[in-house]
Scaffold this active site. Structure first.
Site, mmCIF file in Angstrom:
data_model
loop_
_atom_site.group_PDB
_atom_site.id
_atom_site.type_symbol
_atom_site.label_atom_id
_atom_site.label_comp_id
_atom_site.label_asym_id
_atom_site.label_seq_id
_atom_site.Cartn_x
_atom_site.Cartn_y
_atom_site.Cartn_z
ATOM 1 N N PRO A 1 0.603 -2.048 -0.242
ATOM 2 C CA PRO A 1 0.229 -0.336 0.126
ATOM 3 C C PRO A 1 0.875 1.318 -0.114
ATOM 4 C CG PRO A 1 0.182 -1.072 2.226
ATOM 5 C CD PRO A 1 0.839 -1.870 1.079
ATOM 6 N N CYS B 188 2.246 29.005 -15.230
ATOM 7 C CA CYS B 188 2.064 29.688 -16.409
ATOM 8 C C CYS B 188 1.591 29.135 -16.948
ATOM 9 C CB CYS B 188 3.522 30.893 -17.067
ATOM 10 S SG CYS B 188 3.646 32.160 -15.761
ATOM 11 N N TYR C 243 1.312 11.299 -3.347
ATOM 12 C CA TYR C 243 1.634 11.493 -4.826
ATOM 13 C C TYR C 243 1.583 12.505 -4.778
ATOM 14 C CZ TYR C 243 1.431 6.172 -4.848
ATOM 15 O OH TYR C 243 1.742 4.514 -5.459
#
Ligand code: LLP
Length: 443
Positions: free
Chosen positions: A291, A361, A390
């Protein structure tokens, strides 16, 4: 408002995590800031370990460090008796530097370089998860050069596709990972692996995807893997001692996400292992899982400062924060959704619908599209929940934006686990080639 772990709102309307007032964390460490609720990480680790213990099977819970690989996290994994899955020399180095025991490290990856393999061999890691034939022969040769015999699992694709976002499905036949069971490649790989003198084949590995809410995919994978194990026993007289079922257990990011308690995933897997293998008269294998997201995801919160806003009447209102796709690329990459609150005014009534934009940007740099918030002013703090997995791991320096600090909080203590990057860090690896310096000087 859904609060994870130790998060709560105090009487001043401030978000408090791990006993630390987030407005004070912002003042002390600056923003953007990744905050990790250490107690929740440890709780998740214990849920896994205790659920497996209850099954009576032998097991290893290997934290998939790709979700969040920093030395402090490796230290926690070590203290909680987890194993560790690494996928690069960088993750391996992080683990070793943190003092993580090499024997509990498993090395994954579909294109491990000879340098990475040698580094892992020298460190005496516990197991290589071999992904393809090139790696199989290379690992055998490199282990032989060092006079070593190494444990391996073969990564197989059992042909199960879990319900998840396309980009993160890996169990189906059309995958860059592993040996396919359906077309006979996995069978051939078992034959080849068992013929290599420097490799000790422990069993197989299967990972069917990520952010999965149902047990069916895992149970189906166990059925297929067990069927394959029985075929391999009957025809090749080879027994698997280890079955690794990967990661993929889902978490609640937003309302409507309905993950199961960890104990239920584990029970479904271990029950299915017991019934399948017992029915075939097969010695019960050791079960490993990996996991990542479910170990750290909901323990993470990112704190931003609100800056500018732009109201486009009849269209939408943007509020911009001091981070964005550089610290959390998931909304731009996967259309991932997040919940957030104003951390310094958490009890204020909701007043408007806004879109939270980052400062990069790029028009696609939106962290949350359409969220109800109190009217946010310049200087307010926005806390985005569930950013533990993540986010830091996939952060970049796009636009040369500095990566934020990571702070672990617990019982009122806040400790830096990763320092905020400095502007000197940004140019730290840059060089101006001498001929360009000469050209500048000659002007
Ligand atoms: N084991 C293997 C072999 C994997 O490929 C993965 C994830 C895991 C374990 C851990 O899976 P988890 O428990 O975290 O779902 N960047 C994407 C996720 C990619 C997952 C890749 N492999 C995201 O941000 O959603």
């Amino acid at each position: 408002m859904y609060l994870h772990g130790t998060s709560k709102i105090n009487e001043q309307g401030h978000l408090v995590i791990g006993g630390c007032d987030t407005t004070e964390l912002a003042a002390q460490f600056g923003t953007p800031l990744y905050i990790v609720d250490e107690a929740l990480v440890r709780q998740r680790a214990r849920e896994y370990v205790e659920s497996f213990r209850a099954s009576g099977l032998k097991f290893q819970v290997a934290y998939a460090s790709k979700a969040f690989s920093v030395m402090a996290m490796c230290a926690i994994a070590e203290q909680e008796d987890l194993s560790l899955d690494v996928v690069s020399d960088g993750e391996l180095y992080t683990a070793l530097k943190a003092g993580f025991p090499a024997a509990r490290i498993h090395f994954h990856g579909n294109n491990k370089t000879p340098e990475e393999i040698n580094m892992a061999l020298d460190a005496n890691i516990g197991c290589f998860v071999v992904d393809n034939f090139n790696e199989l022969y290379l690992l055998n040769a490199l282990a032989g050069d060092k006079g070593k015999k190494v444990n391996i699992l073969l990564r197989i694709t059992p042909g199960v596709e879990a319900h998840t976002h396309d980009y993160i499905s890996t169990g189906q036949t059309d995958s860059k990972f592993g040996f396919d069971v359906g077309n006979g490649t996995a069978y051939k790989a078992i034959q080849e692996a068992s013929a290599q003198p420097n490799l000790e084949l422990l069993g197989v590995h299967s990972h069917i995807g990520s952010q999965i809410f149902e047990v069916e995919g895992f149970v189906m994978a166990v059925d297929r893997v067990a069927g394959f194990a029985v075929q391999v026993r009957d025809e090749l007289n080879i027994l698997f001692r280890v079955i690794n079922l990967g990661g993929g257990f889902g978490i609640r990011y937003v309302e409507g996400d309905t993950p199961l308690p960890i104990s239920q995933y584990v029970k479904a897997i271990t029950d299915s292992i017991k019934s399948n293998f017992s029915a075939a008269g097969y010695p019960l294998p050791e079960i490993w899982v990996e996991p990542g997201r479910s170990m750290v995801g909901d323990a993470g919160t990112t704190l931003y400062t609100v800056g500018t806003s732009k109201d486009i009447p009849g269209v939408r209102k943007y509020i911009a924060v001091d981070g964005g796709m550089t610290d959390n690329p998931r909304p731009a990459l996967y259309e991932s959704r997040y919940e957030a609150i104003l951390a310094n005014r958490a009890n204020d009534p909701v007043e408007e619908n806004v879109t939270v934009a980052g400062k990069c940007c790029e028009s696609g740099d939106k962290l949350i599209i359409d969220i109800e918030l109190p009217k946010a002013n310049n200087g307010d703090l926005l806390a985005v929940f569930c950013t533990g997995a993540y986010n830091y791991a996939m952060a970049s320096n796009y636009n040369r934006i500095r990566r934020p600090a990571v702070v672990f909080v617990k019982d009122g203590a806040a400790d830096v686990a990763v320092k905020r990057e400095s502007l000197d860090d940004i140019v730290g690896n840059d060089l101006i080639p001498a001929r360009m310096q000469q050209a500048s000087a000659a002007k």
